[in-house]
Design an enzyme around this catalytic site. Structure first.
Site, PDB file in Angstrom:
ATOM      1  N   SER A 207      21.474  -6.968 -61.917  1.00 53.92           N
ATOM      2  CA  SER A 207      20.346  -7.801 -61.484  1.00 53.92           C
ATOM      3  C   SER A 207      19.429  -8.563 -62.706  1.00 53.92           C
ATOM      4  O   SER A 207      19.912  -8.849 -63.619  1.00 53.92           O
ATOM      5  CB  SER A 207      19.471  -7.166 -60.184  1.00 53.92           C
ATOM      6  OG  SER A 207      18.742  -8.326 -59.455  1.00 53.92           O
ATOM      7  N   ASP A 391      27.984 -10.622 -52.579  1.00 56.72           N
ATOM      8  CA  ASP A 391      26.533 -10.944 -53.064  1.00 56.72           C
ATOM      9  C   ASP A 391      26.405 -12.503 -52.635  1.00 56.72           C
ATOM     10  O   ASP A 391      26.886 -13.482 -53.385  1.00 56.72           O
ATOM     11  CB  ASP A 391      26.515 -10.539 -54.638  1.00 56.72           C
ATOM     12  CG  ASP A 391      25.131 -10.849 -55.221  1.00 56.72           C
ATOM     13  OD1 ASP A 391      24.175 -11.395 -54.731  1.00 56.72           O
ATOM     14  OD2 ASP A 391      24.971 -10.291 -55.961  1.00 56.72           O
ATOM     15  N   HIS A 420      24.060  -8.212 -52.698  1.00 59.22           N
ATOM     16  CA  HIS A 420      23.477  -8.022 -53.921  1.00 59.22           C
ATOM     17  C   HIS A 420      23.089  -6.508 -54.299  1.00 59.22           C
ATOM     18  O   HIS A 420      23.357  -6.091 -55.342  1.00 59.22           O
ATOM     19  CB  HIS A 420      22.197  -8.871 -54.244  1.00 59.22           C
ATOM     20  CG  HIS A 420      21.653  -8.689 -55.624  1.00 59.22           C
ATOM     21  ND1 HIS A 420      22.578  -9.262 -56.770  1.00 59.22           N
ATOM     22  CD2 HIS A 420      20.315  -8.169 -56.204  1.00 59.22           C
ATOM     23  CE1 HIS A 420      21.905  -8.859 -57.698  1.00 59.22           C
ATOM     24  NE2 HIS A 420      20.666  -8.326 -57.432  1.00 59.22           N
TER      25      HIS A 420
END
Length: 442
Positions: A207, A391, A420
């Protein structure tokens, strides 16, 4: 003080290598928490959140969150002063990074793994990727010197909106300057050089951490970079593993960041950024976190875990059952989101959250480099790009594009219904990918 273990839904493996040379320093309370005066309000909120936790919950992504670690304080080599010039041209005085290490440097000081954390993470790698850290694990502390640094601008020990402005003697608050991902990575590279690192085997992160990996590749993944010593022609960083990110933050991701910021702005206590430290906009921050938690997961995950299930109302009796719809309905998902929002108040503050989401939106590896294609075409190192097949926040097509942009990029896909957050929750899959890649790329 809040006992974060009270809210730990997942027991991460904290049996990391404790024979480390890190001095575990505790930051002063005023610097550790910008809104110290909010503690009574936060305690009340988190007590209520404990009751909400009785609802069915999803796995949590973080363990105990602290500000422990060592401190790197930047000193400008040109002026000898503690000044760090940002990408914007602004100068940040007394710039510091909080970091932790595990394992030992080898004689050549190049057995280094850098692990970058996500938006609300910290330098305590063992608290969020604990199953990957330790002897004979992917982040093998018997082989590697593992280091994780708190992002510049975060509230876990690095210089942030909670820090004291050296010229005013008060916390920065909303006056904290705009930080970019480029700034964060450049300061981390300076930190690495300051502790004697002569080369990095791999940078890993998911991320926001993945965005840092991409930036590390651009800044130090070529032979022509300013971080090499003694005229070496080898890249300072020898490989990267970005997970769940792309080459730039897209309009979709900026929109999701912005709606979270708007939730904070809509709280009357935001007061156009003129926040009373004794009464910060916690309701807005709670809603912002709830929005984020929806974007981190998937329709399938929420349906399987919660569906349309409700909790029994305290006023419900066999003769007066509660309605199965309407404002009084106690949806299980409602209880879960309220719990997540209230829980978050014990470890974050509104200004830091706004500033960090803005930093995340700054991610664009092509800015001032001729575009992302040009910027990444000169990267000379292997890159394993991992994506999560479910995701919706950073969809798989972005990782596929990143692989195309990186000359030595390869794609790995994590199978998960967690969306995610799969980069944190699917540690077995993530660990196998990392371990295989590190073994193949010496």
């Amino acid at each position: 003080r809040i006992n974060y273990n009270l809210y730990n839904d997942v027991g991460f493996n904290n049996n990391y290598n404790k024979s480390t040379h890190v001095d575990k320093l505790h930051i002063k309370r005023q610097q550790q928490r910008y809104f110290t005066a909010q503690s009574s309000q936060t305690i009340a909120s988190t007590a209520a959140a404990t009751n909400e936790k009785k609802a069915t919950t999803m796995d949590d992504e973080y363990g105990e969150m602290t500000s422990e670690g060592s401190i790197y304080k930047h000193v400008c080599s040109r002026t000898g002063r503690s000044q760090f010039t940002l990408e914007s041209g602004c100068v940040l005085e007394d710039a510091e990074l909080r970091y932790q290490t595990w394992g030992r440097l080898n004689q050549t000081k190049d057995n280094v793994l850098v692990v970058c954390h996500a938006l609300t993470g910290n330098a305590s790698l063992h608290a969020w990727w604990g199953d990957l850290l330790g002897p004979n694990l992917p982040f093998d502390t018997s082989k590697y010197f593992v280091i994780s640094a708190n992002i510049l601008g975060s509230c876990y020990g690095s210089t942030s909106p909670q820090s004291i402005h050296p010229q005013t003697g008060s916390v920065y608050g909303n006056d904290f300057p705009d930080i970019s991902v480029q700034d964060t990575v450049r300061l981390q590279l300076k930190m690495l050089k300051s502790i004697g690192v002569r080369g990095v085997k791999c940078v890993v992160g998911g991320s926001f951490g993945g965005m840092q990996c991409v930036e590390y590749a651009a800044q130090a993944g070529t032979s022509a970079n300013p971080w090499n010593l003694d005229g070496s022609s080898s890249p300072f960083v020898r490989s990267v593993i970005p997970i769940g990110c792309g080459a730039a933050h897209t309009g979709w991701q900026i929109a999701i960041s912005e709606v979270q910021r708007q939730a904070i702005y809509a709280d009357p206590l935001w007061n156009h950024g003129n926040i009373d430290p004794n009464n910060p906009p916690l309701n807005g921050l709670s809603v912002a976190r709830q929005i984020a938690m929806v974007s981190y997961r998937t329709q399938k995950g929420y349906e399987e875990k919660f569906g349309r299930r409700t909790r029994k109302s305290s006023s419900e009796t066999p003769t007066t059952p509660s309605l199965a719809y309407g404002s009084e309905t106690k949806w299980e998902i409602k209880s879960y989101l309220k719990y997540q929002g209230k829980k978050f108040l014990s470890r974050f503050d509104p200004v830091t959250y706004v500033k960090l989401t803005e930093q995340m939106d700054s991610h664009d590896v092509g800015r001032n480099r001729g575009g992302k294609k040009v910027a990444l075409s000169s990267v000379e190192i292997p890159a394993l790009v991992l994506g999560i097949d479910s995701d919706v926040l950073y969809p798989l097509n972005e990782q596929k594009e990143l692989v195309e942009l990186l000359p030595q990029g390869t794609l790995g896909v994590i199978r998960s219904d967690a969306g995610h957050d799969g980069f944190l929750l699917e540690q077995d899959q993530v660990g196998r990918y990392i371990k295989d890649f590190l073994e193949k790329n010496h």
